[in-house]
Write a protein that holds these residues in place. Structure first.
Motif, PDB file in Angstrom:
ATOM      1  N   ALA A 186     -14.468 116.165  59.521  1.00 46.33           N
ATOM      2  CA  ALA A 186     -14.231 116.925  58.283  1.00 46.33           C
ATOM      3  C   ALA A 186     -14.126 116.055  57.046  1.00 46.33           C
ATOM      4  O   ALA A 186     -14.676 116.402  55.992  1.00 46.33           O
ATOM      5  N   PHE A 187     -13.443 114.942  57.146  1.00 41.47           N
ATOM      6  CA  PHE A 187     -13.154 114.134  55.947  1.00 41.47           C
ATOM      7  C   PHE A 187     -13.907 112.812  55.978  1.00 41.47           C
ATOM      8  O   PHE A 187     -13.588 111.903  55.211  1.00 41.47           O
ATOM      9  N   ALA A 188     -14.972 112.744  56.796  1.00 42.99           N
ATOM     10  CA  ALA A 188     -15.782 111.525  56.841  1.00 42.99           C
ATOM     11  C   ALA A 188     -16.447 111.312  55.487  1.00 42.99           C
ATOM     12  O   ALA A 188     -16.768 112.275  54.768  1.00 42.99           O
ATOM     13  N   LYS A 189     -16.625 110.018  55.137  1.00 43.78           N
ATOM     14  CA  LYS A 189     -17.324 109.715  53.876  1.00 43.78           C
ATOM     15  C   LYS A 189     -18.641 108.978  54.129  1.00 43.78           C
ATOM     16  O   LYS A 189     -19.506 108.938  53.265  1.00 43.78           O
ATOM     17  N   TYR A 223     -17.943 112.992  64.269  1.00 43.76           N
ATOM     18  CA  TYR A 223     -17.108 111.805  64.486  1.00 43.76           C
ATOM     19  C   TYR A 223     -16.733 111.136  63.154  1.00 43.76           C
ATOM     20  O   TYR A 223     -17.333 111.384  62.114  1.00 43.76           O
ATOM     21  N   ALA A 224     -15.715 110.260  63.259  1.00 46.71           N
ATOM     22  CA  ALA A 224     -15.161 109.613  62.061  1.00 46.71           C
ATOM     23  C   ALA A 224     -16.042 108.440  61.604  1.00 46.71           C
ATOM     24  O   ALA A 224     -16.954 107.999  62.296  1.00 46.71           O
ATOM     25  N   ASP A 225     -15.677 107.906  60.432  1.00 46.22           N
ATOM     26  CA  ASP A 225     -16.471 106.831  59.809  1.00 46.22           C
ATOM     27  C   ASP A 225     -16.507 105.559  60.654  1.00 46.22           C
ATOM     28  O   ASP A 225     -17.404 104.743  60.504  1.00 46.22           O
ATOM     29  N   ASN A 226     -15.496 105.387  61.536  1.00 45.55           N
ATOM     30  CA  ASN A 226     -15.444 104.129  62.316  1.00 45.55           C
ATOM     31  C   ASN A 226     -16.232 104.227  63.625  1.00 45.55           C
ATOM     32  O   ASN A 226     -16.020 103.455  64.551  1.00 45.55           O
ATOM     33  N   LYS A 227     -17.181 105.146  63.692  1.00 48.53           N
ATOM     34  CA  LYS A 227     -17.971 105.381  64.923  1.00 48.53           C
ATOM     35  C   LYS A 227     -18.661 104.112  65.414  1.00 48.53           C
ATOM     36  O   LYS A 227     -18.726 103.858  66.625  1.00 48.53           O
ATOM     37  N   HIS A 245     -17.064 128.756  62.671  1.00 51.02           N
ATOM     38  CA  HIS A 245     -15.672 129.028  62.298  1.00 51.02           C
ATOM     39  C   HIS A 245     -15.474 128.715  60.827  1.00 51.02           C
ATOM     40  O   HIS A 245     -16.374 128.172  60.181  1.00 51.02           O
ATOM     41  N   ILE A 246     -14.293 129.068  60.326  1.00 51.13           N
ATOM     42  CA  ILE A 246     -14.077 129.024  58.875  1.00 51.13           C
ATOM     43  C   ILE A 246     -13.270 127.771  58.511  1.00 51.13           C
ATOM     44  O   ILE A 246     -12.048 127.826  58.365  1.00 51.13           O
ATOM     45  N   HIS A 247     -13.918 126.660  58.423  1.00 47.75           N
ATOM     46  CA  HIS A 247     -13.349 125.430  57.863  1.00 47.75           C
ATOM     47  C   HIS A 247     -14.354 124.906  56.842  1.00 47.75           C
ATOM     48  O   HIS A 247     -15.568 125.068  57.040  1.00 47.75           O
ATOM     49  N   GLY A 248     -13.869 124.252  55.819  1.00 50.10           N
ATOM     50  CA  GLY A 248     -14.722 123.855  54.706  1.00 50.10           C
ATOM     51  C   GLY A 248     -15.939 123.031  55.104  1.00 50.10           C
ATOM     52  O   GLY A 248     -17.017 123.174  54.525  1.00 50.10           O
ATOM     53  N   ASP A 249     -15.786 122.187  56.113  1.00 46.69           N
ATOM     54  CA  ASP A 249     -16.932 121.366  56.559  1.00 46.69           C
ATOM     55  C   ASP A 249     -17.948 122.181  57.353  1.00 46.69           C
ATOM     56  O   ASP A 249     -18.967 121.665  57.796  1.00 46.69           O
ATOM     57  N   HIS A 250     -17.680 123.496  57.478  1.00 50.72           N
ATOM     58  CA  HIS A 250     -18.595 124.388  58.200  1.00 50.72           C
ATOM     59  C   HIS A 250     -19.051 125.582  57.355  1.00 50.72           C
ATOM     60  O   HIS A 250     -20.047 126.210  57.684  1.00 50.72           O
TER      61      HIS A 250
END
Ligand SMILES: Nc1ccn([C@@H]2O[C@@H]3COP(=O)(O)O[C@H]3[C@H]2O)c(=O)n1
Ligand SMILES: [Zn+2]
Ligand SMILES: [Zn+2]
Length: 245
Positions: free
Chosen positions: A13-16, A220-224, A61-66
């Motif tokens: 969700a909060f990956a940059k 996955y997160a930025d540190n993948k 589903h209803i999340h901002g990243d979706h």
């Protein structure tokens, strides 16, 4: 019949470093966007595509990243392309999507006063396969993500599981593989920390190796990159790459 997959983004969700985990699924003549997050419009643009290249969008589903990109999608379709996008969504989510996510920005007295004014809405019932196109049949599977909020995974053409966002459900994966012919699993992964609302890497590593070999990791997160080579028999989906499923 094979399908084409291209992840607009593979990020959490909060990956940059990565765009939101939204996917293009195609059968050669029909393109479905699975989820449309905040970054989806930019991600599409960077692939040289527009919303007009899509035939439908499906929301898990209803999340901002979706869902955070749906306002731009709806306005672009209405005012630039002069057509409504087909929207596939669980019956349980349709009112929530309009009343609590889209109404504030999209509603315009006399022009847009309900979800159907902005989209060609097709509601889906969990557990009931629906034919979206000539080569894509899809079934919603309710999953556990956020307590008290509806959330769905997808089962596609009787062989491809798309987790969307969910906590670990080894029983479901076992049943799909053993009883329903699943041979490909596209699964979200939280690389570290306790799995409160997501599935952790350590949980997925507890699965039998033959099942792991079916799994491609996403969301996955930025540190993948630090986990490449540490995912057992599983491999990462890469943002923007083209896959044949
Ligand atoms: N109970 C919750 C609810 C939400 N979250 C975070 O918010 C994100 C929303 O998008 P997501 O992709 O489902 O990931 C969620 C968590 O990072 C979380 O960590 N715990
Ligand atoms: Zn998410
Ligand atoms: Zn989520």
């Amino acid at each position: 019949m094979s399908l084409q997959l291209q992840m607009l983004g593979t990020g959490s969700a909060f990956a940059k470093k990565y765009f939101n985990n939204n996917a293009l699924l195609g059968d050669g003549s029909f393109t479905l966007l699975i989820d449309c997050g905040i970054t989806a419009p930019l991600a599409l643009h960077q692939l040289g595509k527009t919303f007009n290249d899509l035939d439908a969008v499906l929301i898990t589903h209803i999340h901002g990243d979706h869902v955070g990109g749906l306002e731009e999608l709806a306005f672009k379709m209405k005012y630039a392309y002069r057509r409504k996008m087909k929207l596939f969504i669980a019956e349980a989510l349709r009112d929530v999507l309009w009343e609590h996510t889209l109404k504030g920005g999209l509603s315009q007295p006399g022009e847009i006063t309900c979800l159907e004014d902005a989209f060609d809405v097709h509601t889906l019932q969990p557990g009931v396969p629906c034919r979206l196109s000539e080569q894509i049949e899809l079934e919603l599977i309710p999953n556990r993500h956020i307590p008290g909020k509806d959330s769905f995974s997808l089962y596609i053409n009787g062989r491809i599981f798309y987790s969307a966002d969910m906590t670990f459900d080894p029983g479901l994966l076992d049943k799909l593989v053993r009883e329903r012919g699943c041979d490909t699993i596209l699964h979200e992964v939280q690389l570290e920390g306790p799995g409160e609302v997501h599935t952790t890497l350590s949980e997925l590593l507890s699965l039998p190796e033959p099942v792991q070999r079916m799994i491609r990791l996403m969301h996955y997160a930025d540190n993948k990159d630090g986990f490449v080579g540490k995912t057992g028999e599983m491999t990462f989906l890469e943002q923007g790459h083209l896959y044949t499923l």
